[in-house]
Design a protein around this motif. Structure first.
Motif, PDB file in Angstrom:
ATOM      1  N   THR A 112       0.410  -0.870  -0.192  1.00  0.00           N
ATOM      2  CA  THR A 112       0.153  -0.118  -0.396  1.00  0.00           C
ATOM      3  C   THR A 112       1.054   1.012   0.267  1.00  0.00           C
ATOM      4  N   VAL A 113       0.569   2.098  -0.944  1.00  0.00           N
ATOM      5  CA  VAL A 113       1.612   3.140  -1.183  1.00  0.00           C
ATOM      6  C   VAL A 113       0.437   4.589  -1.664  1.00  0.00           C
ATOM      7  N   ARG A 114       1.081   5.241  -0.954  1.00  0.00           N
ATOM      8  CA  ARG A 114       0.156   6.860  -1.134  1.00  0.00           C
ATOM      9  C   ARG A 114       1.282   7.562  -2.171  1.00  0.00           C
ATOM     10  N   SER A 115       0.616   8.330  -2.893  1.00  0.00           N
ATOM     11  CA  SER A 115       1.347   9.842  -3.442  1.00  0.00           C
ATOM     12  C   SER A 115       1.895  10.559  -3.050  1.00  0.00           C
ATOM     13  N   GLN A 116       2.967  11.010  -3.780  1.00  0.00           N
ATOM     14  CA  GLN A 116       3.675  12.251  -2.976  1.00  0.00           C
ATOM     15  C   GLN A 116       2.623  13.411  -2.917  1.00  0.00           C
ATOM     16  N   ASP A 117       1.537  13.433  -3.389  1.00  0.00           N
ATOM     17  CA  ASP A 117       1.054  14.427  -2.666  1.00  0.00           C
ATOM     18  C   ASP A 117       0.341  14.309  -1.607  1.00  0.00           C
ATOM     19  N   ARG A 118      -0.312  12.727  -1.358  1.00  0.00           N
ATOM     20  CA  ARG A 118      -0.385  12.537  -0.624  1.00  0.00           C
ATOM     21  C   ARG A 118      -2.824  12.605  -0.523  1.00  0.00           C
ATOM     22  N   ALA A 119      -2.361  12.174  -1.790  1.00  0.00           N
ATOM     23  CA  ALA A 119      -4.113  12.859  -2.192  1.00  0.00           C
ATOM     24  C   ALA A 119      -4.737  11.552  -2.562  1.00  0.00           C
ATOM     25  N   VAL A 120      -4.183  10.434  -2.349  1.00  0.00           N
ATOM     26  CA  VAL A 120      -4.074   9.131  -3.211  1.00  0.00           C
ATOM     27  C   VAL A 120      -4.358   7.710  -2.133  1.00  0.00           C
ATOM     28  N   GLU A 121      -4.632   6.609  -2.200  1.00  0.00           N
ATOM     29  CA  GLU A 121      -3.811   5.584  -1.628  1.00  0.00           C
ATOM     30  C   GLU A 121      -3.774   4.180  -2.734  1.00  0.00           C
ATOM     31  N   VAL A 122      -3.174   3.238  -2.635  1.00  0.00           N
ATOM     32  CA  VAL A 122      -2.899   2.436  -3.669  1.00  0.00           C
ATOM     33  C   VAL A 122      -2.530   1.227  -3.103  1.00  0.00           C
ATOM     34  N   PHE A 145      -9.466   7.334  -1.744  1.00  0.00           N
ATOM     35  CA  PHE A 145      -9.175   8.963  -1.584  1.00  0.00           C
ATOM     36  C   PHE A 145      -8.905   9.477  -0.940  1.00  0.00           C
ATOM     37  N   LEU A 146      -7.626  10.217  -0.297  1.00  0.00           N
ATOM     38  CA  LEU A 146      -7.664  11.101   1.045  1.00  0.00           C
ATOM     39  C   LEU A 146      -7.974  12.539   1.427  1.00  0.00           C
ATOM     40  N   TYR A 160      -9.174  15.522  -3.602  1.00  0.00           N
ATOM     41  CA  TYR A 160      -9.437  14.951  -5.023  1.00  0.00           C
ATOM     42  C   TYR A 160     -10.359  15.872  -5.661  1.00  0.00           C
ATOM     43  N   ARG A 161     -11.325  16.279  -4.592  1.00  0.00           N
ATOM     44  CA  ARG A 161     -12.716  16.821  -5.047  1.00  0.00           C
ATOM     45  C   ARG A 161     -12.218  18.558  -5.299  1.00  0.00           C
ATOM     46  N   THR A 162     -10.804  19.334  -4.851  1.00  0.00           N
ATOM     47  CA  THR A 162     -10.148  20.397  -5.609  1.00  0.00           C
ATOM     48  C   THR A 162      -9.373  20.235  -6.593  1.00  0.00           C
ATOM     49  N   MET A 163      -9.222  18.831  -6.853  1.00  0.00           N
ATOM     50  CA  MET A 163      -7.958  18.525  -8.394  1.00  0.00           C
ATOM     51  C   MET A 163      -8.469  19.286  -9.529  1.00  0.00           C
ATOM     52  N   PRO A 164      -7.787  19.460 -10.086  1.00  0.00           N
ATOM     53  CA  PRO A 164      -8.282  18.413 -11.731  1.00  0.00           C
ATOM     54  C   PRO A 164      -8.065  17.665 -11.906  1.00  0.00           C
ATOM     55  N   ALA A 165      -8.926  17.060 -12.818  1.00  0.00           N
ATOM     56  CA  ALA A 165      -8.503  15.327 -12.879  1.00  0.00           C
ATOM     57  C   ALA A 165      -7.567  15.022 -13.582  1.00  0.00           C
ATOM     58  N   ALA A 166      -7.165  16.100 -15.391  1.00  0.00           N
ATOM     59  CA  ALA A 166      -5.872  15.048 -15.089  1.00  0.00           C
ATOM     60  C   ALA A 166      -4.338  14.909 -13.343  1.00  0.00           C
TER      61      ALA A 166
END
Length: 152
Positions: free
Chosen positions: A39-49, A62-63, A67-73
């Motif tokens: 299990t790893v979190r993204s560097q921006d700590r927005a997601v964990e997979v 989604f942490l 994710y609500r304020t992030m552009p889709a890309a």
């Protein structure tokens, strides 16, 4: 003199015992890895997979509502980054579990260990190592490319 030398039968018996021990160890490693995950979190700590030993994505979180304020890309890039890192961590764990079987056998030094092409098994980029400053740059490039693609 024959007392000092090992007979062919003795060597064969040692080799068979070593083979059985190796088979048992491989079975145990496979059993342990069947339930292993990373299990790893993204560097921006927005997601964990979370990924399985086979590298399959088994969970995505989604942490903190980021994710609500992030552009889709950007969100997509965060998911991909975390998934790639989790696959890399899991691949190194699998390699560590099977590394002893790549060495020559102690009982029969003439028998080499198994030669494994890890890059062929895991695919390109999986074994590039842990995150480093360079990864952030490539991650930014990926986000830029994704962003550019969505504008077209």
């Amino acid at each position: 003199m024959s007392d000092m030398r090992e007979t062919i039968e003795q060597r064969l018996a040692r080799a068979m015992a070593d083979l059985e021990a190796t088979q048992a160890a491989v079975t145990e490693a496979e059993r342990e890895l069947s339930t292993a995950s990373s299990t790893v979190r993204s560097q921006d700590r927005a997601v964990e997979v979370t990924v399985s030993a086979q590298g399959d994505l088994t969970a995505l979180r989604f942490l903190d509502g980021k994710y609500r304020t992030m552009p889709a890309a950007q969100l997509a890039a965060s998911v991909l980054e975390a998934a790639q890192e989790a696959r890399s961590v899991m691949a190194r764990q699998v390699m560590h579990a099977f590394e002893p079987f790549t060495r020559p056998h102690d009982a029969v030094p003439e028998l080499p260990g198994v030669n494994v092409d890890w890059h062929k098994i895991f695919g390109p980029g999986v074994l590039d190592g842990p995150r480093a400053g360079d990864d952030r740059l490539s991650s930014r490039r990926l986000r830029d490319e994704i962003h550019e693609d969505t504008e077209d």
